[in-house]
Motif scaffolding. Sequence first.
Motif, short mmCIF file in Angstrom:
data_model
loop_
_atom_site.label_atom_id
_atom_site.label_comp_id
_atom_site.label_asym_id
_atom_site.label_seq_id
_atom_site.Cartn_x
_atom_site.Cartn_y
_atom_site.Cartn_z
N PRO A 1 45.29 34.53 35.71
CA PRO A 1 45.06 33.91 34.39
C PRO A 1 46.32 33.32 33.76
O PRO A 1 46.22 32.58 32.77
CB PRO A 1 44.54 35.08 33.53
N VAL B 1 54.76 36.66 44.82
CA VAL B 1 55.54 37.66 45.58
C VAL B 1 54.89 37.93 46.95
O VAL B 1 55.58 38.09 47.95
CB VAL B 1 55.66 38.96 44.77
N GLY C 1 48.99 45.11 42.20
CA GLY C 1 49.46 45.15 40.81
C GLY C 1 48.43 44.58 39.87
O GLY C 1 48.77 43.99 38.85
N THR D 1 39.61 38.14 37.52
CA THR D 1 38.66 38.86 38.38
C THR D 1 37.25 38.80 37.83
O THR D 1 36.28 38.78 38.58
CB THR D 1 39.03 40.36 38.50
N VAL E 1 44.31 37.90 44.33
CA VAL E 1 43.79 37.95 42.96
C VAL E 1 44.84 38.64 42.08
O VAL E 1 45.28 39.74 42.39
CB VAL E 1 42.45 38.70 42.91
N GLY E 2 45.23 37.97 40.98
CA GLY E 2 46.36 38.47 40.20
C GLY E 2 47.64 38.27 40.97
O GLY E 2 48.57 39.07 40.87
N GLY E 3 47.68 37.21 41.74
CA GLY E 3 48.82 36.95 42.64
C GLY E 3 50.09 36.56 41.91
O GLY E 3 51.16 36.53 42.51
N TYR F 1 45.70 46.39 35.12
CA TYR F 1 45.61 45.50 33.96
C TYR F 1 44.18 45.02 33.65
O TYR F 1 43.95 44.51 32.57
CB TYR F 1 46.48 44.25 34.20
N VAL G 1 44.47 33.43 42.51
CA VAL G 1 43.72 33.35 41.25
C VAL G 1 44.45 34.24 40.24
O VAL G 1 44.62 35.43 40.48
CB VAL G 1 42.26 33.83 41.42
#
Length: 241
Positions: free
Chosen positions: A54, A37, A101, A82, A31-33, A105, A52
């Motif tokens: 944005p 990386v 990471g 999320t 999530v927030g991949g 945010y 997932v």
Amino acid sequence: MRSDAVHRVLEEEIAEARARRDGRPPRVLDVGGGSGVWAVPMASAGCEVTVVDPSPNALATLQRRAADAGVAQLITALQGDTEALHAFAPPGGADLVLGHGLLEYVDDVATSLVSLAAATADGGAVSVLVSNRYAAVLASALAGRPADALRVLRDPAGRYDGAGDTVLRRFDGAELADRMREAGLSVDLVQGQGVFTDLVPGSVLEGHGAEPLAELERAAAVTPPLRDIASRLHALGRPVR
Ligand SMILES: C[S@@+](CC[C@H](N)C(=O)[O-])C[C@H]1O[C@@H](n2cnc3c(N)ncnc32)[C@H](O)[C@@H]1O
């Protein structure tokens, strides 16, 4: 994958998931991949990865990287966040859920952690990697910016003042563990990533070889108070059901 303490823990997690699944590929939800990386190395290690995020730009880079690494068929890229994770990820559908990471945010840390926990399969884990507020204090002071260091130290969210700071918050280890427990996760470990590598100039390290530093980093990652000044803090939690 690389040989730092975080990668080692995640490699073990993947191996255990593979064993639980009788050799079938572990299912990773990143999530927030972002640009991949973590997702690309995980797919290269034989996992089925759903990312997932944005950001369409980040997802486009992810798809290019996945293709270059020959693992595009193992990665599903979905545009979302999320807050709507339930729409993208079935409850209990992932053996390993990454939020790396990410918590710096999101609008709401508590809701995000609850979503990550809900997506985790029985026996699986949530892996969270966040910016450490004390590393930011140290980095500012060492860069000759004591006023900035003091702001980060005093600010409840560990931020610099003004528009220059791109993150909404930084964490310390105790706070990170508390937030995870409040979201219904038991916390297996909190460790550091990048205790010395981000402090010591590359030129100083040149000529000493990579392994002595890597070994030092692994030892420091799990040794307070060195762990507590690492650039990033890593926590592994499991849903309590
Ligand atoms: C610092 S990058 C981290 C990328 C990657 N996980 C890594 O560790 O290298 C933060 C990522 O989080 C994504 N992001 C920001 N807000 C988000 C949210 N509410 N839900 C999911 N992802 C989000 C951004 O688009 C960006 O790709």
